[in-house]
Design an enzyme around this catalytic site. Sequence first.
Site, PDB file in Angstrom:
ATOM      1  N   TYR A 108       0.759  -1.229   0.038  1.00 11.39           N
ATOM      2  CA  TYR A 108       0.145  -0.008  -0.008  1.00 11.39           C
ATOM      3  C   TYR A 108       0.849   1.351  -0.038  1.00 11.39           C
ATOM      4  CZ  TYR A 108      -4.143   3.146   1.011  1.00 11.39           C
ATOM      5  OH  TYR A 108      -4.834   4.037   0.821  1.00 11.39           O
ATOM      6  N   PHE A 162      -6.509  20.274 -25.592  1.00  7.62           N
ATOM      7  CA  PHE A 162      -7.021  18.713 -25.599  1.00  7.62           C
ATOM      8  C   PHE A 162      -8.535  18.548 -25.109  1.00  7.62           C
ATOM      9  CE2 PHE A 162      -7.138  14.106 -24.155  1.00  7.62           C
ATOM     10  CZ  PHE A 162      -7.296  13.586 -25.609  1.00  7.62           C
ATOM     11  N   THR A 163      -9.375  17.756 -25.188  1.00  8.52           N
ATOM     12  CA  THR A 163     -10.894  17.662 -24.687  1.00  8.52           C
ATOM     13  C   THR A 163     -10.758  17.899 -23.275  1.00  8.52           C
ATOM     14  OG1 THR A 163     -10.654  15.530 -25.044  1.00  8.52           O
ATOM     15  CG2 THR A 163     -11.661  16.565 -26.699  1.00  8.52           C
ATOM     16  N   ASP A 204       2.237  19.440 -21.456  1.00 11.04           N
ATOM     17  CA  ASP A 204       1.727  18.110 -21.614  1.00 11.04           C
ATOM     18  C   ASP A 204       2.470  17.392 -22.322  1.00 11.04           C
ATOM     19  OD1 ASP A 204      -0.197  16.101 -22.174  1.00 11.04           O
ATOM     20  OD2 ASP A 204      -1.939  17.363 -22.683  1.00 11.04           O
ATOM     21  N   LYS A 250      -0.120   6.642 -23.408  1.00  8.53           N
ATOM     22  CA  LYS A 250       0.580   7.077 -24.453  1.00  8.53           C
ATOM     23  C   LYS A 250       2.026   6.849 -24.192  1.00  8.53           C
ATOM     24  CE  LYS A 250      -3.663   9.393 -25.284  1.00  8.53           C
ATOM     25  NZ  LYS A 250      -4.158  10.467 -25.016  1.00  8.53           N
ATOM     26  N   ARG A 304     -12.997  13.746 -34.923  1.00  8.35           N
ATOM     27  CA  ARG A 304     -11.919  14.818 -34.127  1.00  8.35           C
ATOM     28  C   ARG A 304     -12.699  16.143 -34.991  1.00  8.35           C
ATOM     29  NH1 ARG A 304      -9.998  13.251 -29.132  1.00  8.35           N
ATOM     30  NH2 ARG A 304     -12.220  13.537 -29.050  1.00  8.35           N
ATOM     31  N   PHE A 336     -19.095  13.318 -27.373  1.00  6.66           N
ATOM     32  CA  PHE A 336     -18.730  12.423 -28.511  1.00  6.66           C
ATOM     33  C   PHE A 336     -18.329  11.007 -28.102  1.00  6.66           C
ATOM     34  CE2 PHE A 336     -14.413  12.385 -27.093  1.00  6.66           C
ATOM     35  CZ  PHE A 336     -14.142  13.326 -26.061  1.00  6.66           C
TER      36      PHE A 336
HETATM   37  C1  PLP Z   1      -4.681  11.199 -24.005  1.00  8.39           C
HETATM   38  C2  PLP Z   1      -4.273  12.702 -23.697  1.00  8.39           C
HETATM   39  C3  PLP Z   1      -4.527  13.413 -22.259  1.00  8.39           C
HETATM   40  C4  PLP Z   1      -5.491  12.562 -21.353  1.00  8.39           C
HETATM   41  O1  PLP Z   1      -5.104  11.396 -20.926  1.00  8.39           O
HETATM   42  P1  PLP Z   1      -5.869  10.067 -20.446  1.00  8.39           P
HETATM   43  O2  PLP Z   1      -4.617   9.439 -19.807  1.00  8.39           O
HETATM   44  O3  PLP Z   1      -6.668   9.636 -21.543  1.00  8.39           O
HETATM   45  O4  PLP Z   1      -6.446  10.856 -19.167  1.00  8.39           O
HETATM   46  C5  PLP Z   1      -4.132  14.626 -22.137  1.00  8.39           C
HETATM   47  N1  PLP Z   1      -3.476  15.226 -23.097  1.00  8.39           N
HETATM   48  C6  PLP Z   1      -3.034  14.778 -24.251  1.00  8.39           C
HETATM   49  C7  PLP Z   1      -2.247  15.546 -25.304  1.00  8.39           C
HETATM   50  C8  PLP Z   1      -3.547  13.317 -24.560  1.00  8.39           C
HETATM   51  O5  PLP Z   1      -3.251  12.904 -25.656  1.00  8.39           O
END
Ligand code: PLP
Length: 482
Positions: A80, A132-133, A223, A266, A389, A455
């Site tokens: 933990y 980003f969304t 980011d 990613k 998109r 979406f």
């Molecule tokens: C995917 C992504 C996010 C969000 O990450 P999640 O792991 O899907 O929550 C933020 N910024 C960018 C540029 C992304 O491609």
Amino acid sequence: MADIRYFTGQSLPLEMHKVRVVQKLDLVPIERRLEAIGEAGSNTFLLRNADIFIDMLTDSGVNAMSDNQVAAMMKADDSYAGSETFTRLESKCRDLFGKEYFVPAHQGRACEHILAQLLVGDGDVVPMNYHFTTTKAHITLRGGSIEEIPIQEGLAVESDHPFKGNMDIEALRKVVETKGPEKIAFVRMEAGTNLIGGQPFSLENLNAVRQVCDQFGLRLVLDASLLADNLYFIKAREDRCAQMSIREINAAISDLCDIIYFSARKLGCVRGGGMCIDDHELYLQMRELIPLYEGFLTYVGMSVREMEALTIGLEETMDEDMINQAPHFIAYMVEELNKHQIPVVTPAGGLGCHVDAMQFLDHVPQKQYPAGALASALFLAGGIRGMERGTMSEQRDADGVEPLANMELLRLALPRRVFTVSQVNYVVDRLAWLYENRHIVQGLRFVDEPKNLRFFFGKLEPVSPWQDALAAKFRQDFGDSL
Ligand SMILES: *Cc1c(COP(=O)(O)O)cnc(C)c1O
């Protein structure tokens, strides 16, 4: 992909890895594909995997892991608190990004949530190269707003600009001067700019952004979710970085930023996320929030196995042969689509291939979601799943007005090291057939429209029975074959 030249002069991307685990795929007949897209409300997010042949929805959490990553999972130290697995990950992040603290979170948007809670106040503004969304949603949820200031070429579908993800430096200065530096929560740069076609920024541009931040005393937040692609493109396209190693480029980028956060779905090819910072005060504030929303600081929402694999995945990101596979495949796919005059975002970026639905379906009005329509049509044509998109991915404003997106893109993601050249060729073939028959494809309209992130769960229907007509044309052209 090492520098290998072919005797026969062909130019196909060549993998520097071999496949050791496989997953069988099925291609269901056109009649089932027609049913399936109806059941999914013409929204590719709502399709079931069993109906999908080539899944190019996303690169998130579906990249192929390396043998070393899978092996590392076996030695995960499950506890933990205070697990050795966390300590290994923390020191890897310290080593690569040069920041004192690593704060994990269960995925990228969880980092955005924590950062927005701590840094964004009511009426604050966050200038960025592009949104980003989930980033935008977290900032607006806090009463803040965003200012998107990509360079002009960033929004041009076709271009030969090598760094369409660059920020417009003059525009940045102007935003800061007009709003007042005290209203700027932070400046955000997104590596491998997701929503405008996986386009990178240059190291030179990031330097210039840093100078403006220094001038006004602003934080620079990176980011880094799509950093792997951006690192590769800086090495491949920025002359003064050609002799630098990926590790050196990564260090140079990190030095310029105050906060680096990423989705490990990613970056590192696992599932998770985290933030790297130097600021001790901010670290203490994060430490208060993380256990509330994510879990104890040394595991958050991630399994220790994923953490162990992430430590290896981050290190592998420094290996050019590991990170250049997707960009090479995407460049190949863009070249092949160009041969068929299919409109696609250029230059080829990271993440995937982005078909320009605005041109592809120039007879479909933006209010009828051409990119969403094209996504449903490509699923019919070949069991291929892409992602809209465009306007569907936008959100209505406070007055219920629907903003039209700058671009209408069908994104065909190429998860890292997952697909082969023959699978890419199949997708190109089906897009070519669809392009021949594009006049059959019409628009979509919402029948069930959620208020937030519509979406993901929204359901739509074709404005006319065009999907049936497309399926009938498929049968006519391909007979009994799949
Ligand atoms: C995917 C992504 C996010 C969000 O990450 P999640 O792991 O899907 O929550 C933020 N910024 C960018 C540029 C992304 O491609």
